[in-house]
Design a protein around this motif. Structure first.
Motif, short mmCIF file in Angstrom:
data_model
loop_
_atom_site.label_atom_id
_atom_site.label_comp_id
_atom_site.label_asym_id
_atom_site.label_seq_id
_atom_site.Cartn_x
_atom_site.Cartn_y
_atom_site.Cartn_z
N LEU A 104 0.83 -1.20 0.00
CA LEU A 104 0.00 0.00 0.00
C LEU A 104 0.87 1.26 0.00
O LEU A 104 0.59 2.22 -0.73
CB LEU A 104 -0.92 -0.01 1.22
CG LEU A 104 -1.89 1.17 1.36
CD1 LEU A 104 -2.82 1.24 0.16
CD2 LEU A 104 -2.70 1.04 2.64
N PHE A 105 1.91 1.25 0.81
CA PHE A 105 2.82 2.39 0.87
C PHE A 105 3.49 2.65 -0.48
O PHE A 105 3.49 3.77 -0.99
CB PHE A 105 3.87 2.14 1.95
CG PHE A 105 4.95 3.20 2.02
CD1 PHE A 105 4.68 4.44 2.59
CD2 PHE A 105 6.21 2.94 1.52
CE1 PHE A 105 5.66 5.42 2.65
CE2 PHE A 105 7.21 3.92 1.60
CZ PHE A 105 6.93 5.15 2.15
N LEU A 106 4.06 1.60 -1.07
CA LEU A 106 4.77 1.75 -2.34
C LEU A 106 3.83 2.14 -3.47
O LEU A 106 4.14 3.02 -4.29
CB LEU A 106 5.52 0.46 -2.68
CG LEU A 106 6.70 0.11 -1.79
CD1 LEU A 106 7.27 -1.24 -2.15
CD2 LEU A 106 7.78 1.19 -1.89
N MET A 107 2.67 1.48 -3.56
CA MET A 107 1.73 1.80 -4.63
C MET A 107 1.21 3.24 -4.51
O MET A 107 1.03 3.93 -5.50
CB MET A 107 0.55 0.82 -4.62
CG MET A 107 0.92 -0.63 -4.93
SD MET A 107 1.80 -0.88 -6.49
CE MET A 107 3.50 -0.97 -5.91
N THR A 110 -9.70 12.42 -6.72
CA THR A 110 -8.77 11.48 -6.12
C THR A 110 -9.48 10.59 -5.11
O THR A 110 -9.26 9.38 -5.06
CB THR A 110 -7.61 12.22 -5.43
OG1 THR A 110 -6.97 13.07 -6.39
CG2 THR A 110 -6.59 11.25 -4.86
N PHE A 111 -10.34 11.20 -4.30
CA PHE A 111 -11.15 10.46 -3.33
C PHE A 111 -12.60 10.45 -3.83
O PHE A 111 -13.44 11.22 -3.35
CB PHE A 111 -11.03 11.08 -1.94
CG PHE A 111 -9.64 11.04 -1.39
CD1 PHE A 111 -9.12 9.89 -0.83
CD2 PHE A 111 -8.82 12.17 -1.45
CE1 PHE A 111 -7.83 9.85 -0.33
CE2 PHE A 111 -7.53 12.13 -0.95
CZ PHE A 111 -7.03 10.97 -0.39
N HIS A 112 -12.86 9.60 -4.83
CA HIS A 112 -14.21 9.52 -5.39
C HIS A 112 -15.12 8.79 -4.41
O HIS A 112 -14.69 8.28 -3.37
CB HIS A 112 -14.19 8.84 -6.75
CG HIS A 112 -13.56 7.48 -6.75
ND1 HIS A 112 -14.21 6.35 -6.32
CD2 HIS A 112 -12.32 7.06 -7.12
CE1 HIS A 112 -13.43 5.30 -6.42
NE2 HIS A 112 -12.27 5.70 -6.90
N GLU A 113 -16.39 8.69 -4.75
CA GLU A 113 -17.40 8.22 -3.80
C GLU A 113 -17.20 6.77 -3.35
O GLU A 113 -17.70 6.37 -2.29
CB GLU A 113 -18.81 8.38 -4.41
CG GLU A 113 -19.02 7.57 -5.67
CD GLU A 113 -20.42 7.73 -6.24
OE1 GLU A 113 -20.75 7.05 -7.22
OE2 GLU A 113 -21.18 8.52 -5.67
N LEU A 134 -10.55 0.42 -1.26
CA LEU A 134 -9.48 0.25 -0.28
C LEU A 134 -9.73 -0.98 0.58
O LEU A 134 -8.79 -1.69 0.95
CB LEU A 134 -9.37 1.50 0.59
CG LEU A 134 -8.23 1.50 1.62
CD1 LEU A 134 -6.87 1.35 0.93
CD2 LEU A 134 -8.26 2.79 2.45
N ILE A 135 -10.99 -1.27 0.88
CA ILE A 135 -11.32 -2.47 1.64
C ILE A 135 -10.98 -3.72 0.83
O ILE A 135 -10.42 -4.69 1.35
CB ILE A 135 -12.81 -2.47 2.04
CG1 ILE A 135 -13.10 -1.35 3.04
CG2 ILE A 135 -13.20 -3.83 2.64
CD1 ILE A 135 -14.57 -1.19 3.39
N TYR A 136 -11.31 -3.69 -0.47
CA TYR A 136 -10.93 -4.82 -1.34
C TYR A 136 -9.42 -5.02 -1.32
O TYR A 136 -8.93 -6.15 -1.22
CB TYR A 136 -11.38 -4.54 -2.78
CG TYR A 136 -12.81 -4.92 -3.08
CD1 TYR A 136 -13.17 -6.25 -3.27
CD2 TYR A 136 -13.79 -3.95 -3.20
CE1 TYR A 136 -14.49 -6.60 -3.57
CE2 TYR A 136 -15.11 -4.28 -3.50
CZ TYR A 136 -15.44 -5.61 -3.67
OH TYR A 136 -16.74 -5.97 -3.97
N LEU A 147 -6.55 2.01 -7.35
CA LEU A 147 -7.23 1.07 -6.45
C LEU A 147 -8.27 0.21 -7.16
O LEU A 147 -8.73 -0.78 -6.60
CB LEU A 147 -7.90 1.83 -5.31
CG LEU A 147 -7.02 2.29 -4.14
CD1 LEU A 147 -7.83 3.14 -3.17
CD2 LEU A 147 -6.40 1.10 -3.41
N ALA A 148 -8.66 0.60 -8.37
CA ALA A 148 -9.77 -0.06 -9.05
C ALA A 148 -9.49 -1.54 -9.31
O ALA A 148 -10.41 -2.37 -9.29
CB ALA A 148 -10.07 0.65 -10.37
N GLY A 149 -8.23 -1.90 -9.57
CA GLY A 149 -7.91 -3.29 -9.85
C GLY A 149 -8.15 -4.22 -8.68
O GLY A 149 -8.27 -5.43 -8.84
N SER A 150 -8.22 -3.65 -7.47
CA SER A 150 -8.42 -4.46 -6.27
C SER A 150 -9.88 -4.87 -6.09
O SER A 150 -10.18 -5.77 -5.31
CB SER A 150 -7.96 -3.68 -5.03
OG SER A 150 -6.59 -3.40 -5.10
#
Length: 379
Positions: A120-123, A142-145, A151-153, A237-240
């Motif tokens: 998470l830090f590196l990404m 950047t912080f969409h709805e 982030l939970i995923y 984050l979408a790929g998660s």
């Protein structure tokens, strides 16, 4: 260089968020030092050293406090700064500056918290700046709805690294462990490293290509995979956003050939690290086209077409690493200087939140009509 306007530079938001992010990582990092046998991954501990992680932890604590003070000075809303400083203080009070690497006794069960924190830090430090400076969709926040859901995923898939590792190895052992593959595996491991690495990437991507394509053409499996396509905000984050059933099947089919051919530990580790970074990259909100490399490796432009909302471009770009695999099977699509206008799924109804999305595919289709589901499953 152009930067997205929604970031509000100079108002203390970025420094406040950064302080919270680093403060939380610092506090959880201290827990990893205190309970390594339960919170850290044995295989991953062999990659880094305790001393290097101690230096990184100290740097994160100092940086969290620094950004918290900056935010406190310039922001009208002091809440974010205070939260960041609070986590920073908690990390210090629990021994953040005095942690000591220790010899770890093995534990049968563990949570991969170290893998989560480091990845998470590196990404974040790699891709957040890239999306800020080179965004494809400049109006995307950047912080969409739904960033918290994604982030939970991300968190769940990393914390359960042991669980997914065990369940994805079992199919390979069950179906192929009895054959006797020692000669084949010895031959593979004696190949020059770069050739072995390419072979591993190719064979895993080939298996993953057909697994991915099967998820799109099988109605019931498409229910689970459609969760991944439900996001309309493509970013790092979408790929998660991947249902656990999807993760289990896809990782199993990628790991089976790696197990059968007996690739070396270093090759397998390089593959896992590459995929962790590459999966984030191809979903990122960046307009970088990577020049000639986009014809060799999958890129954001290439993979965004796979998530295209326009039905005219369904069923394209299933490969995860090598675009030439799509060319082999007639599913390649990459116009020179074009990007899809929108991403996501038309006329689909998905609940909000991780838990509801995890349950939903077992109950019904996200599409109102069977015809719509059939159209989408052929994407």
């Amino acid at each position: 260089m152009e930067v997205k306007e929604n970031l509000d530079f100079g108002k203390g938001y970025i420094s406040g968020y950064t302080s919270i992010f680093l403060g939380i990582l610092s506090f959880l990092g201290v827990l990893c030092f205190k309970y390594p046998e339960w919170l850290t991954t044995p295989e991953f501990r062999e990659v880094y050293t305790g001393e290097s992680m101690k230096i990184l932890l100290t740097a994160c604590i100092v940086a969290s406090f620094f950004f918290g003070v900056i935010s406190l000075m310039v922001s009208r809303n002091k809440k974010w700064a205070l939260i960041g400083i609070l986590f920073c203080v908690m990390a210090i009070v629990t021994g953040g500056f005095n942690v000591a690497p220790s010899i770890v006794n093995g534990s049968k069960w563990y949570i991969g918290l170290d893998w989560l924190l480091l990845d998470l830090f590196l990404m974040a430090i790699i891709f957040v700046p890239i999306e800020m400076v080179f965004p494809k969709r400049k109006d995307q926040k950047t912080f969409h709805e739904e960033w918290r859901t994604d982030l939970i995923y991300f968190t769940v898939s990393h914390l359960l690294v042991q669980f997914f590792g065990i369940i994805t190895q079992q199919p390979a052992k069950l179906f192929f462990g009895w054959i006797g593959l020692s000669e084949l595996q010895a031959w593979v491991q004696n190949l020059p490293f770069l050739i072995e690495l390419f072979f591993a990437f190719f064979i895993a991507d080939l298996f993953q290509y057909w697994t991915h394509r099967f998820f799109h053409t099988h109605h019931f499996l498409w229910r689970f995979h459609s969760i991944h396509h439900s996001t309309e905000n493509m970013d790092w984050l979408a790929g998660s956003r991947t249902h656990f059933v999807d993760i289990f099947v896809t990782r199993s089919m990628a790991f089976i050939p790696l197990y059968v051919f007996g690739f070396s530990t270093i090759t397998f580790s390089v593959y896992v690290v590459f995929m962790a970074i590459h999966a984030v990259l191809i979903h990122a909100n960046t307009r970088i086209n990577f020049g000639f490399l986009k014809y060799i490796f999958a890129t954001p432009q290439y993979h965004h077409w796979h998530h295209c909302k326009d039905p005219n471009y369904y069923g394209k770009n299933f490969a995860t690493i090598f675009p030439f695999i799509d060319k082999m099977f007639g599913t390649y699509y990459l116009p020179e200087n074009e990007w899809p206008k929108d991403t996501g799924l038309l006329e689909a109804n998905f609940p909000k939140g991780y838990v509801k999305q995890a349950i939903y595919p077992f109950t019904k289709s996200p599409f109102d009509k069977d015809l719509e589901m059939e159209d989408y499953s052929n994407r």
